[in-house]
Design a protein around this motif. Sequence first.
Motif, PDB file in Angstrom:
ATOM      1  N   TRP A  82       0.843  -1.200   0.000  1.00 48.69           N
ATOM      2  CA  TRP A  82       0.000   0.000   0.000  1.00 48.69           C
ATOM      3  C   TRP A  82       0.874   1.245   0.000  1.00 48.69           C
ATOM      4  N   THR A  83       1.147   1.772  -1.188  1.00 47.84           N
ATOM      5  CA  THR A  83       2.000   2.946  -1.372  1.00 47.84           C
ATOM      6  C   THR A  83       1.320   3.923  -2.335  1.00 47.84           C
ATOM      7  N   PRO A  84       1.819   5.165  -2.446  1.00 50.12           N
ATOM      8  CA  PRO A  84       1.210   6.128  -3.369  1.00 50.12           C
ATOM      9  C   PRO A  84       1.198   5.682  -4.827  1.00 50.12           C
ATOM     10  N   LEU A  85       2.071   4.750  -5.176  1.00 49.46           N
ATOM     11  CA  LEU A  85       2.103   4.247  -6.547  1.00 49.46           C
ATOM     12  C   LEU A  85       0.773   3.606  -6.948  1.00 49.46           C
ATOM     13  N   ILE A  86       0.053   3.048  -5.979  1.00 47.85           N
ATOM     14  CA  ILE A  86      -1.164   2.295  -6.299  1.00 47.85           C
ATOM     15  C   ILE A  86      -2.317   3.208  -6.736  1.00 47.85           C
ATOM     16  N   PRO A  87      -2.769   4.163  -5.916  1.00 47.20           N
ATOM     17  CA  PRO A  87      -3.874   5.018  -6.369  1.00 47.20           C
ATOM     18  C   PRO A  87      -3.498   5.986  -7.480  1.00 47.20           C
ATOM     19  N   SER A  88      -2.203   6.126  -7.769  1.00 44.98           N
ATOM     20  CA  SER A  88      -1.806   7.050  -8.831  1.00 44.98           C
ATOM     21  C   SER A  88      -1.556   6.356 -10.167  1.00 44.98           C
ATOM     22  N   THR A  89      -1.528   5.024 -10.178  1.00 40.26           N
ATOM     23  CA  THR A  89      -1.202   4.327 -11.440  1.00 40.26           C
ATOM     24  C   THR A  89      -2.170   3.205 -11.779  1.00 40.26           C
ATOM     25  N   MET A  90      -3.143   2.934 -10.927  1.00 38.78           N
ATOM     26  CA  MET A  90      -4.101   1.863 -11.188  1.00 38.78           C
ATOM     27  C   MET A  90      -5.521   2.419 -11.233  1.00 38.78           C
ATOM     28  N   PRO A  91      -6.408   1.802 -12.019  1.00 40.55           N
ATOM     29  CA  PRO A  91      -7.793   2.280 -12.089  1.00 40.55           C
ATOM     30  C   PRO A  91      -8.538   2.017 -10.784  1.00 40.55           C
ATOM     31  N   PRO A  92      -9.613   2.764 -10.516  1.00 42.10           N
ATOM     32  CA  PRO A  92     -10.313   2.690  -9.227  1.00 42.10           C
ATOM     33  C   PRO A  92     -10.751   1.294  -8.828  1.00 42.10           C
ATOM     34  N   GLU A  93     -11.219   0.497  -9.783  1.00 46.58           N
ATOM     35  CA  GLU A  93     -11.699  -0.839  -9.425  1.00 46.58           C
ATOM     36  C   GLU A  93     -10.570  -1.750  -8.950  1.00 46.58           C
ATOM     37  N   GLN A  94      -9.353  -1.539  -9.450  1.00 48.29           N
ATOM     38  CA  GLN A  94      -8.214  -2.328  -8.988  1.00 48.29           C
ATOM     39  C   GLN A  94      -7.721  -1.840  -7.629  1.00 48.29           C
ATOM     40  N   VAL A  95      -7.765  -0.531  -7.422  1.00 52.48           N
ATOM     41  CA  VAL A  95      -7.367   0.020  -6.122  1.00 52.48           C
ATOM     42  C   VAL A  95      -8.291  -0.512  -5.022  1.00 52.48           C
ATOM     43  N   LYS A  96      -9.564  -0.548  -5.299  1.00 54.58           N
ATOM     44  CA  LYS A  96     -10.558  -0.989  -4.312  1.00 54.58           C
ATOM     45  C   LYS A  96     -10.282  -2.406  -3.828  1.00 54.58           C
ATOM     46  N   GLU A  97      -9.874  -3.298  -4.728  1.00 55.14           N
ATOM     47  CA  GLU A  97      -9.659  -4.708  -4.385  1.00 55.14           C
ATOM     48  C   GLU A  97      -8.181  -5.064  -4.282  1.00 55.14           C
ATOM     49  N   PHE A  98      -7.331  -4.059  -4.144  1.00 53.29           N
ATOM     50  CA  PHE A  98      -5.884  -4.274  -4.164  1.00 53.29           C
ATOM     51  C   PHE A  98      -5.445  -5.239  -3.057  1.00 53.29           C
ATOM     52  N   GLY A  99      -4.793  -6.321  -3.455  1.00 50.35           N
ATOM     53  CA  GLY A  99      -4.278  -7.311  -2.511  1.00 50.35           C
ATOM     54  C   GLY A  99      -5.253  -8.393  -2.119  1.00 50.35           C
ATOM     55  N   LYS A 100      -6.502  -8.283  -2.522  1.00 52.04           N
ATOM     56  CA  LYS A 100      -7.525  -9.246  -2.075  1.00 52.04           C
ATOM     57  C   LYS A 100      -7.254 -10.652  -2.573  1.00 52.04           C
ATOM     58  N   SER A 101      -6.635 -10.801  -3.744  1.00 49.12           N
ATOM     59  CA  SER A 101      -6.411 -12.117  -4.330  1.00 49.12           C
ATOM     60  C   SER A 101      -5.259 -12.876  -3.683  1.00 49.12           C
ATOM     61  N   TYR A 102      -4.515 -12.235  -2.787  1.00 53.29           N
ATOM     62  CA  TYR A 102      -3.397 -12.900  -2.113  1.00 53.29           C
ATOM     63  C   TYR A 102      -3.902 -13.679  -0.896  1.00 53.29           C
ATOM     64  N   PRO A 103      -3.166 -14.711  -0.469  1.00 53.89           N
ATOM     65  CA  PRO A 103      -3.654 -15.546   0.631  1.00 53.89           C
ATOM     66  C   PRO A 103      -4.040 -14.778   1.890  1.00 53.89           C
ATOM     67  N   MET A 104      -3.320 -13.708   2.223  1.00 48.56           N
ATOM     68  CA  MET A 104      -3.660 -12.915   3.402  1.00 48.56           C
ATOM     69  C   MET A 104      -4.794 -11.931   3.142  1.00 48.56           C
ATOM     70  N   GLU A 105      -5.244 -11.871   1.890  1.00 52.94           N
ATOM     71  CA  GLU A 105      -6.414 -11.088   1.479  1.00 52.94           C
ATOM     72  C   GLU A 105      -6.266  -9.595   1.750  1.00 52.94           C
ATOM     73  N   ARG A 106      -5.048  -9.088   1.652  1.00 53.42           N
ATOM     74  CA  ARG A 106      -4.790  -7.657   1.836  1.00 53.42           C
ATOM     75  C   ARG A 106      -3.401  -7.335   1.308  1.00 53.42           C
TER      76      ARG A 106
END
Length: 287
Positions: free
Chosen positions: A227-251
Amino acid sequence: MSTLDEVKPPLPEQQQEVPGVTGAMDPRPDHGEESYRGSGRLENKKAIITGGDSGIGRAVAIAFAREGADVLISYLDEDEDARDTANWVEKAGRKAVLMPGDIGSAEHCRAIIDKAVEAFGRIDILVNNAAHQMTYTELTEIPDEEWDLTFRTNIHSMFYLSKAAVPHMGDKGAIINTTSVNADTPKKTLLPYATTKGAIQNFTGGLAQLLASRGIRVNCVAPGPVWTPLIPSTMPPEQVKEFGKSYPMERPAQPKELAPVYVMLATDEASYVSGATVAVTGGKPFI
């Protein structure tokens, strides 16, 4: 609620302009400002950290300072974030040097090394961490200039900085490069970025062999989602919203969860660790 719970998706809707700033993020990233406790493992070491203004770089700068290191913070133009990082370094009783500018320029990379040597007298640790990425859904959408910018920032700079730093490093020097899980499982929408991350891992392995006779160790860290500034500045909103969810720790990780790995790789105790990739992926296997 802990800061780790706070970054569990769904995350609040948010977008920023590139390269993004820490203060506009919701939730605010945790760099270990209130939690990292040092134990003198890097006492009197002299370090350079690119991308040290925010994200992983800020967390590493704070940890290094609390372990006893002076730090040069290289960054593009995020002056407020960089000053905040420098304040945390100085609160730990260590020297902080700020160096803005574009590391895609070989001349600027050499200037970073010169400034560190002028300020510290030597270089013990080089952390090549700064990165650029953008999201594209089609190959034909990627401008030639974007491909060039990504390579200059993410991998060319590592060559320029390492080449200039090595003459000022002793036989316990350490170079730590930030690669990514994208080196192993490239994300199709991050093609330029993912390609450079594979190059970084290869560069690390080759450089470790080249510098072994000098006693300089070279390793890389492969983060998963952080979770760094690179994420909301380079990814579309729908990806930011679910960022990290697909990983085993779900975050995603908080930046502070990466810093201890960089500390370990920088210490003299890691004297036989070189040419390694240390994955920090929240449970996702890295092969």
